[in-house]
Design a protein around this motif. Structure first.
Motif, PDB file in Angstrom:
ATOM      1  N   ASP A  71       0.828  -1.203   0.000  1.00  0.00           N
ATOM      2  CA  ASP A  71       0.000   0.000   0.000  1.00  0.00           C
ATOM      3  C   ASP A  71       0.863   1.255   0.000  1.00  0.00           C
ATOM      4  N   THR A  75       1.845   4.977   1.088  1.00  0.00           N
ATOM      5  CA  THR A  75       1.770   5.667   2.373  1.00  0.00           C
ATOM      6  C   THR A  75       1.234   7.073   2.186  1.00  0.00           C
ATOM      7  N   HIS A 131       0.138  10.990   3.485  1.00  0.00           N
ATOM      8  CA  HIS A 131       0.806  12.036   4.260  1.00  0.00           C
ATOM      9  C   HIS A 131      -0.180  13.133   4.618  1.00  0.00           C
ATOM     10  N   PRO A 174       3.855  11.089   7.641  1.00  0.00           N
ATOM     11  CA  PRO A 174       3.050   9.951   7.179  1.00  0.00           C
ATOM     12  C   PRO A 174       1.855   9.707   8.099  1.00  0.00           C
ATOM     13  N   PRO A 200      -1.250   6.601   9.070  1.00  0.00           N
ATOM     14  CA  PRO A 200      -1.511   5.164   8.906  1.00  0.00           C
ATOM     15  C   PRO A 200      -2.554   4.904   7.836  1.00  0.00           C
ATOM     16  N   GLY A 201      -2.579   3.690   7.350  1.00  0.00           N
ATOM     17  CA  GLY A 201      -3.564   3.293   6.359  1.00  0.00           C
ATOM     18  C   GLY A 201      -4.976   3.465   6.886  1.00  0.00           C
ATOM     19  N   THR A 219      -0.497  11.055  -2.764  1.00  0.00           N
ATOM     20  CA  THR A 219      -0.372  10.677  -1.352  1.00  0.00           C
ATOM     21  C   THR A 219      -0.135  11.897  -0.470  1.00  0.00           C
TER      22      THR A 219
END
Length: 356
Positions: A222, A224, A226, A233, A235-236, A335
């Motif tokens: 996956d 990452t 931000h 970063p 978390p998912g 991201t």
């Protein structure tokens, strides 16, 4: 901006080298226009694919186009297709009251008038999220605001006696709450968990092997996300009871497969459902200029309509769309959390709108 651009073409027959060069240049311009650690623009035209990647961060060990990205609200196009498939095969009816599936044999006042179609078209009268959502979400707002609100709580909030803000079917109001309730109603109607239902009825028939409904927790799978600073970063995403409204994550290639199915429904096992989600269903706004299908936003172009949906999570953004008139599909991913004067959606929309 550090870039790892590269074109991947799925050659389905002859082609125009000049046209391919033009597409690659347009995609490169789009990548450069978006300020995010990772950026992917994937385009299919007439069955030929081009994927360009870049970003402000160094290229990850796994190529960016092989990672899975969070779709956020663009996940609703999958749940809408699931509804169309279940309606088309006679499992449920679009006019079924959602409460009748979630709590059969009982009446729920004003909520009894809310149908499955109301929920997916954002005309249910429900708010964007349940009233009690925000208090528990605030401590996790920048990471996983949905994770601690489970499915049974979503259903309980829906079945409460609080009346909807507007009579169902009379006003359009975007609602993650409503589409989540839809997913749980479909699960109840089929006695099948939503994840299994979507996998069996949509993902497997379309061959979507690079699509998932949870973060993998394994490196190199996956992307990452931000925060808005582009450096921190997150978390998912875990969506709790709001999975039907935002849980899908997919590779750029799987997104193109999903979108190409809408361009060529006759080549898939879901032809009737794919045609159904492309039909205009309602209009809203001044002069009724905004057209919606069962699950897509639809805007006019010079030669025909374009269909699209965007999504955002705590650390990622997505835009997916297609144009039947040109046989074009586009998946764009970044991201970085959306922020003021963000260029991502405008860039992706402009690319799809302007692709000849």
């Amino acid at each position: 901006m550090t870039a790892d651009t590269g074109t991947l073409l799925d050659d389905t027959g002859g082609g125009d080298a000049g046209g391919e060069t033009d597409v690659a240049e347009r995609l490169d311009e789009a990548v450069r226009a978006v300020d995010a650690p990772d950026v992917v623009f994937a385009l299919s035209r007439g069955g030929r694919r081009a994927v360009r990647c870049g970003g402000t961060a160094p290229p990850p060990p796994v190529p960016r186009d092989r990672l899975r990205y969070e779709l956020g609200s663009a996940s609703k196009t999958y749940t809408g297709l699931l509804l169309a498939e279940l309606v088309g095969t006679g499992v449920v009816g679009g006019g079924d009251p959602a409460a009748a599936h979630l709590d059969p044999g009982r009446t729920h006042g004003h909520r009894s008038a809310i149908t499955l179609t109301h929920l997916v078209t954002h005309t249910s009268g429900l708010p964007a999220l349940p009233r009690d959502f925000y208090r528990q979400a605030l401590p996790h707002w920048h990471t996983n605001p949905y994770a601690h609100y489970p499915p049974e709580r979503v259903v309980r909030a829906f079945l409460s006696r609080r009346p909807p803000r507007h009579r169902p079917g009379t006003r359009w109001r975007y609602s993650n709450f409503g589409v989540s309730v839809l997913g749980h109603a479909l699960a109840a109607a089929t006695a099948t968990p939503w994840e299994e239902l979507l996998t069996a009825r949509v993902m497997n028939p379309l061959g979507l092997t690079g699509t998932a409904l949870h973060p993998a927790g394994a490196p190199g799978t996956d992307a990452t996300g931000h925060r808005a600073d582009g450096a921190t970063p997150v978390p998912g995403l875990r969506t709790g009871g709001f999975q039907p409204a935002g849980a899908v994550r997919a590779t750029p290639h799987d997104l193109l497969t999903f979108l190409e199915a809408h361009l060529r429904p006759e080549d898939t096992p879901l032809g009737d459902a794919l045609r159904a989600v492309g039909r205009p269903l309602l209009r809203r706004g001044v002069g009724h200029r905004h057209v919606h299908t069962l699950t897509w936003f639809r805007h006019p172009t010079d030669h025909g309509p374009m269909y699209f949906h965007a999504g955002a999570t705590s650390g990622q953004q997505a835009f997916i769309g297609f144009r039947p008139d040109t046989g074009t599909a586009l998946a764009a991913l970044a991201t970085r959390r959306i922020r003021l004067r963000d260029t991502f959606v405008a860039t992706a929309y402009g690319l799809l709108y302007g692709t000849p």
